[in-house]
Design a protein around this motif. Structure first.
Motif, short mmCIF file in Angstrom:
data_model
loop_
_atom_site.label_atom_id
_atom_site.label_comp_id
_atom_site.label_asym_id
_atom_site.label_seq_id
_atom_site.Cartn_x
_atom_site.Cartn_y
_atom_site.Cartn_z
N HIS A 165 0.84 -1.20 0.00
CA HIS A 165 0.00 0.00 0.00
C HIS A 165 0.88 1.26 0.00
O HIS A 165 0.61 2.22 -0.73
CB HIS A 165 -0.92 -0.02 1.23
N ALA A 169 -4.73 -4.39 -7.29
CA ALA A 169 -5.52 -5.63 -7.34
C ALA A 169 -5.17 -6.59 -6.21
O ALA A 169 -5.72 -7.69 -6.15
CB ALA A 169 -5.28 -6.31 -8.69
N THR A 170 -4.25 -6.18 -5.33
CA THR A 170 -3.80 -7.10 -4.27
C THR A 170 -4.64 -6.94 -3.01
O THR A 170 -4.82 -5.83 -2.50
CB THR A 170 -2.30 -6.82 -3.94
N ARG A 171 -5.15 -8.05 -2.53
CA ARG A 171 -5.95 -8.04 -1.30
C ARG A 171 -5.01 -8.17 -0.09
O ARG A 171 -3.87 -8.63 -0.24
CB ARG A 171 -6.94 -9.21 -1.31
N PRO A 172 -5.45 -7.79 1.08
CA PRO A 172 -4.60 -7.94 2.27
C PRO A 172 -4.11 -9.38 2.42
O PRO A 172 -4.88 -10.32 2.18
CB PRO A 172 -5.52 -7.54 3.42
N GLY A 173 -2.85 -9.53 2.78
CA GLY A 173 -2.26 -10.85 2.92
C GLY A 173 -1.72 -11.04 4.32
O GLY A 173 -2.41 -10.74 5.31
N GLY A 225 -2.65 -9.20 7.60
CA GLY A 225 -3.78 -8.35 7.23
C GLY A 225 -3.35 -7.12 6.43
O GLY A 225 -4.13 -6.19 6.24
N GLU A 226 -2.07 -7.12 5.94
CA GLU A 226 -1.55 -5.96 5.24
C GLU A 226 -1.44 -6.22 3.74
O GLU A 226 -1.30 -7.38 3.31
CB GLU A 226 -0.16 -5.61 5.78
N ILE A 227 -1.47 -5.16 2.96
CA ILE A 227 -1.25 -5.29 1.51
C ILE A 227 0.26 -5.41 1.29
O ILE A 227 1.01 -4.46 1.56
CB ILE A 227 -1.86 -4.10 0.76
N ASP A 243 3.15 -9.91 -2.48
CA ASP A 243 1.96 -10.45 -3.15
C ASP A 243 1.69 -9.70 -4.46
O ASP A 243 1.28 -10.31 -5.45
CB ASP A 243 0.73 -10.34 -2.24
#
Ligand code: G1P
Length: 291
Positions: free
Chosen positions: A113, A220-224, A227-229, A233
């Motif tokens: 992010h 397009a990356t969801r939290p991984g 819980g962070e972007i 990823d």
């Protein structure tokens, strides 16, 4: 050295909890290695490979970082009046290192992010990302080697180092195949895997040369993990449309967010100083000899 990479992004919004209490009121990037804040080594590293535009992503309580790279008219005047020419020139040089810009991350949503916040500033060109917890020795040539690899491949290049299997869970870790001298082609990435789930023992060491396609991949990356972007990823997502390479190196990188490595960096840089090195070496020999 000439390279198509003109811009660098330094994400510096992290809280530095590993260094409390020192980082309660001082940003971790301002902790000095001898007498220079660690983030200045990172800025100088970028400048040394011809990067002229640096965006630092900060957050709350990071004003000292902005002040450090700004002119300090009052301090300069005091030094001038005191005839301290050398110090005066050194202070002016900091503000003149590069065009340095700042934006704030606002919310701690992760490294991916934070890098995504650089999209408008970077635009449609390749750029470098330097994580300030990783300080590279000026003679290491790591970023320079990565830029050469980027010119050869036209692709994203990650700085990679072999680590102890038990330590892979501290890093983004890659699956790869060899692609030449110091070069590997990356086929997969995992952020901080458990040792028995890691695809290899090659970890990402806080240096990236990224193509601008990474910004769409970040979006397009969801939290991984946590819980962070995660940037890891997003680069994995990039693999669907582009090749990704890794530049492997062995020496010259310190994790200054780690206390032991911070001390090693301090000792290494102090020993190399003309003004401190000889006396400091004698002191160390005395201390270690006495042990
Ligand atoms: C970050 C990245 C990780 C990388 C590491 C290098 O993790 O998420 O992929 O390997 O930096 O230092 P952090 O150390 O900020 O948790």
């Amino acid at each position: 050295m000439s390279s198509s990479v003109r811009k660098a992004v330094i994400p510096a919004a992290g809280l530095g909890t590993r260094f409390l209490p020192a980082t309660k009121a001082v940003p971790k990037e301002m902790l000095p290695l001898v007498d220079k804040p660690s983030i200045q080594y990172v800025v100088e590293e970028a400048v040394s490979v011809g990067i002229t535009d640096i965006l630092i992503i900060t957050g709350r309580a990071k004003r000292n970082v902005e002040d450090h790279f700004d002119r300090s008219v009052e301090l300069e005047e005091l030094l001038r009046q005191g005839g301290k020419e050398e110090e005066l020139n050194a202070m002016r040089a900091i503000a003149g290192l590069a065009r340095i810009h700042f934006i704030r991350q606002g919310q701690p949503l992760g490294l991916g992010h934070a890098v995504g916040m650089a999209a408008d500033h970077v635009g449609d060109e390749p750029f470098a990302v330097l994580l300030p917890d990783d300080v590279c020795h000026p003679s290491s040539g790591i970023l320079a080697g990565m830029l050469v690899a980027h010119e050869q491949t036209g692709s994203t290049v990650l700085g990679l180092k072999q680590v102890d299997r038990r330590e892979v869970s501290l890093y983004g870790c890659v699956a790869f195949e060899p692609a030449g001298d110091s070069l590997v082609e990356v086929h997969d990435l995992v952020e901080k895997p458990a040792p028995d789930e890691a695809p290899s023992d090659l970890g990402v060491m806080g240096r990236y040369v990224l193509t601008p396609a990474v910004f769409a991949a970040i979006a397009a990356t969801r939290p991984g993990r946590g819980g962070e972007i995660q940037l890891t990823d997003a680069i994995k997502g990039l693999l669907r449309q582009e090749k990704v390479f890794g530049y492997t190196f062995r020496d010259g990188r310190f994790d200054v967010g780690n206390k032991l490595d911070f001390l090693k960096a301090t000792v290494t840089f102090a020993l190399e100083r003309d003004d401190l090195g000889p006396d400091f070496r004698a002191f160390l020999e005395q201390v270690v000899g006495a042990g």
